[in-house]
Write a protein that holds these residues in place. Structure first.
Motif, PDB file in Angstrom:
ATOM      1  N   MET A   1      20.087  -2.683  -6.719  1.00 53.77           N
ATOM      2  CA  MET A   1      19.272  -1.430  -6.872  1.00 53.77           C
ATOM      3  C   MET A   1      18.260  -1.017  -5.991  1.00 53.77           C
ATOM      4  N   GLY A   2      18.468  -0.522  -4.951  1.00 53.00           N
ATOM      5  CA  GLY A   2      17.014  -0.062  -4.005  1.00 53.00           C
ATOM      6  C   GLY A   2      15.610   0.555  -4.685  1.00 53.00           C
ATOM      7  N   LEU A   3      14.464  -0.241  -4.038  1.00 51.26           N
ATOM      8  CA  LEU A   3      13.300  -0.130  -4.565  1.00 51.26           C
ATOM      9  C   LEU A   3      11.893   1.140  -3.402  1.00 51.26           C
ATOM     10  N   TRP A   4      11.660   1.528  -3.968  1.00 50.54           N
ATOM     11  CA  TRP A   4      10.698   2.400  -2.846  1.00 50.54           C
ATOM     12  C   TRP A   4       9.075   2.145  -3.527  1.00 50.54           C
ATOM     13  N   LEU A   5       8.357   1.407  -2.699  1.00 51.90           N
ATOM     14  CA  LEU A   5       7.196   1.276  -2.347  1.00 51.90           C
ATOM     15  C   LEU A   5       6.231   2.297  -2.483  1.00 51.90           C
ATOM     16  N   VAL A   6       4.838   2.796  -2.958  1.00 49.80           N
ATOM     17  CA  VAL A   6       4.205   3.949  -3.606  1.00 49.80           C
ATOM     18  C   VAL A   6       2.646   3.431  -2.937  1.00 49.80           C
ATOM     19  N   ILE A   7       2.470   3.706  -1.957  1.00 51.81           N
ATOM     20  CA  ILE A   7       0.807   3.109  -1.097  1.00 51.81           C
ATOM     21  C   ILE A   7       0.322   3.487  -1.199  1.00 51.81           C
ATOM     22  N   ASP A   8      -1.186   3.928  -2.089  1.00 51.95           N
ATOM     23  CA  ASP A   8      -2.444   4.724  -2.252  1.00 51.95           C
ATOM     24  C   ASP A   8      -3.601   4.158  -1.718  1.00 51.95           C
ATOM     25  N   LEU A   9      -4.662   4.583  -0.731  1.00 54.13           N
ATOM     26  CA  LEU A   9      -5.342   3.951  -0.434  1.00 54.13           C
ATOM     27  C   LEU A   9      -6.812   3.854  -1.266  1.00 54.13           C
ATOM     28  N   GLU A  10      -8.053   4.088  -1.162  1.00 55.51           N
ATOM     29  CA  GLU A  10      -9.241   4.313  -0.766  1.00 55.51           C
ATOM     30  C   GLU A  10     -10.193   3.745  -0.064  1.00 55.51           C
ATOM     31  N   ALA A  11     -10.426   4.624   0.793  1.00 54.93           N
ATOM     32  CA  ALA A  11     -11.236   4.585   1.760  1.00 54.93           C
ATOM     33  C   ALA A  11     -12.946   4.902   1.967  1.00 54.93           C
ATOM     34  N   THR A  12     -13.937   4.423   2.983  1.00 51.98           N
ATOM     35  CA  THR A  12     -14.719   4.665   2.970  1.00 51.98           C
ATOM     36  C   THR A  12     -15.272   5.909   3.233  1.00 51.98           C
ATOM     37  N   THR A  13     -15.886   6.716   2.926  1.00 53.01           N
ATOM     38  CA  THR A  13     -16.749   7.884   3.161  1.00 53.01           C
ATOM     39  C   THR A  13     -17.497   8.825   2.709  1.00 53.01           C
ATOM     40  N   GLU A  14     -17.811  10.157   2.841  1.00 49.76           N
ATOM     41  CA  GLU A  14     -19.191  10.687   2.767  1.00 49.76           C
ATOM     42  C   GLU A  14     -18.649  12.017   2.254  1.00 49.76           C
ATOM     43  N   GLU A  15     -19.701  12.992   1.829  1.00 53.41           N
ATOM     44  CA  GLU A  15     -19.546  14.304   0.964  1.00 53.41           C
ATOM     45  C   GLU A  15     -18.677  14.934   2.378  1.00 53.41           C
TER      46      GLU A  15
ATOM     47  N   THR B   1     -21.240   4.684   0.469  1.00 56.86           N
ATOM     48  CA  THR B   1     -21.812   5.718   0.654  1.00 56.86           C
ATOM     49  C   THR B   1     -22.637   5.880  -1.104  1.00 56.86           C
ATOM     50  N   ALA B   2     -23.060   6.504  -1.343  1.00 54.75           N
ATOM     51  CA  ALA B   2     -23.332   6.565  -3.366  1.00 54.75           C
ATOM     52  C   ALA B   2     -22.080   8.073  -3.650  1.00 54.75           C
ATOM     53  N   PHE B   3     -21.993   8.645  -2.761  1.00 54.22           N
ATOM     54  CA  PHE B   3     -21.012   9.360  -2.822  1.00 54.22           C
ATOM     55  C   PHE B   3     -19.519   8.340  -3.028  1.00 54.22           C
ATOM     56  N   CYS B   4     -19.286   7.491  -2.101  1.00 52.96           N
ATOM     57  CA  CYS B   4     -17.741   6.541  -2.297  1.00 52.96           C
ATOM     58  C   CYS B   4     -18.007   6.092  -2.942  1.00 52.96           C
ATOM     59  N   ARG B   5     -18.453   5.899  -3.819  1.00 53.88           N
ATOM     60  CA  ARG B   5     -19.465   4.876  -5.117  1.00 53.88           C
ATOM     61  C   ARG B   5     -19.108   5.731  -5.798  1.00 53.88           C
ATOM     62  N   GLU B   6     -19.170   7.042  -5.970  1.00 57.75           N
ATOM     63  CA  GLU B   6     -18.951   7.780  -7.446  1.00 57.75           C
ATOM     64  C   GLU B   6     -17.237   8.689  -7.022  1.00 57.75           C
ATOM     65  N   LEU B   7     -16.904   8.780  -6.125  1.00 55.54           N
ATOM     66  CA  LEU B   7     -15.598   9.044  -6.233  1.00 55.54           C
ATOM     67  C   LEU B   7     -14.782   8.247  -6.660  1.00 55.54           C
ATOM     68  N   THR B   8     -15.397   6.663  -6.226  1.00 64.15           N
ATOM     69  CA  THR B   8     -13.878   5.316  -6.636  1.00 64.15           C
ATOM     70  C   THR B   8     -13.921   5.174  -7.453  1.00 64.15           C
TER      71      THR B   8
ATOM     72  N   GLN C   1      -7.619   5.540 -13.971  1.00 59.90           N
ATOM     73  CA  GLN C   1      -9.000   6.582 -13.454  1.00 59.90           C
ATOM     74  C   GLN C   1      -8.416   7.497 -11.503  1.00 59.90           C
ATOM     75  N   GLN C   2      -8.306   8.745 -11.847  1.00 57.37           N
ATOM     76  CA  GLN C   2      -8.186   8.714 -10.336  1.00 57.37           C
ATOM     77  C   GLN C   2      -9.573   8.612  -9.046  1.00 57.37           C
ATOM     78  N   HIS C   3      -8.822   8.521  -8.522  1.00 56.71           N
ATOM     79  CA  HIS C   3      -9.067   7.833  -7.140  1.00 56.71           C
ATOM     80  C   HIS C   3      -9.217   6.074  -6.594  1.00 56.71           C
ATOM     81  N   ARG C   4      -8.323   5.729  -8.205  1.00 59.67           N
ATOM     82  CA  ARG C   4      -8.448   4.427  -7.470  1.00 59.67           C
ATOM     83  C   ARG C   4      -7.141   3.669  -7.495  1.00 59.67           C
ATOM     84  N   ALA C   5      -7.156   2.815  -6.765  1.00 58.48           N
ATOM     85  CA  ALA C   5      -5.275   3.016  -5.336  1.00 58.48           C
ATOM     86  C   ALA C   5      -4.230   2.490  -6.311  1.00 58.48           C
ATOM     87  N   LEU C   6      -4.495   1.577  -7.604  1.00 56.07           N
ATOM     88  CA  LEU C   6      -3.094   1.171  -8.177  1.00 56.07           C
ATOM     89  C   LEU C   6      -2.691   2.228  -8.880  1.00 56.07           C
TER      90      LEU C   6
END
Length: 179
Positions: free
Chosen positions: A1-15, A56-63, A159-164
């Motif tokens: 049976m085939g498999l699908w890879l689902v990827i999510d990234l978190e990255a540096t950002t600012e508001e 950034t503080a925004f990035c830490r709070e978001l992720t 937790q939203q905005h966490r990659a896994l």
């Protein structure tokens, strides 16, 4: 049976956001699932940003990713080969890779180019599940992951905005659009 890879990234950002070219990956989350969305393996790593090492503080709070987590992590050129070794063990069954929207694909392609890296993912099809879900549901425009889950009758898990966690929640929508 085939498999699908689902990827999510978190990255540096600012508001207000930064252009993709100025963002750097700080977390890679990947869930390898079968066609029913059942996880058979996963990968998660923090990544230390090089150009703007202080989140950034925004990035830490978001992720909810701490400065200490990225400070103690390896940089992208060291983390990506770990990912490639992990996904390489599944390459014979890999049907393609999936992300919610096109950001993750564009960010990875940029990081690969910047660091002179090759990827198995460049050899398998990419599916923009955000677009596919909107088309399947006949929505006037694509929606965010949280809204898509609600439309499908699911609650966001973790937790939203966490990659896994984002990758795992995206994977829950895959069986709704992949026959």
């Amino acid at each position: 049976m085939g498999l699908w890879l689902v990827i999510d990234l978190e990255a540096t950002t600012e508001e207000g956001g930064w252009p993709v070219e100025e963002m750097e990956v700080i977390e890679i989350g990947a869930s390898l699932v079968d066609a029913t969305g059942r996880e058979v393996d996963h990968f998660q790593r923090f990544v230390r940003p090089l150009r703007r090492p202080c989140l950034t503080a925004f990035c830490r709070e978001l992720t909810h990713i701490s400065q200490a987590s990225v400070d103690s992590a390896a940089a992208f050129p060291a983390v990506w080969p770990q990912f490639e070794r992990w996904i390489g063990t599944h390459r014979d069954r890999l049907l393609g890779w999936v992300s919610w929207g096109d950001y993750d694909r564009r960010q990875l392609e940029l990081e690969w180019r910047q660091h002179g890296l090759e990827s198995l993912l460049g050899q398998v099809p990419h599916l923009n599940l955000k677009q596919r879900f909107a088309k399947e549901r006949q929505l006037p425009r694509p929606v965010g992951l949280h809204t898509a889950l609600q439309l499908a009758g699911f609650a966001f898990q973790g937790q939203q905005h966490r990659a896994l966690e984002d990758a795992r929640n995206t994977a829950r929508l895959l069986p709704l659009v992949i026959p």
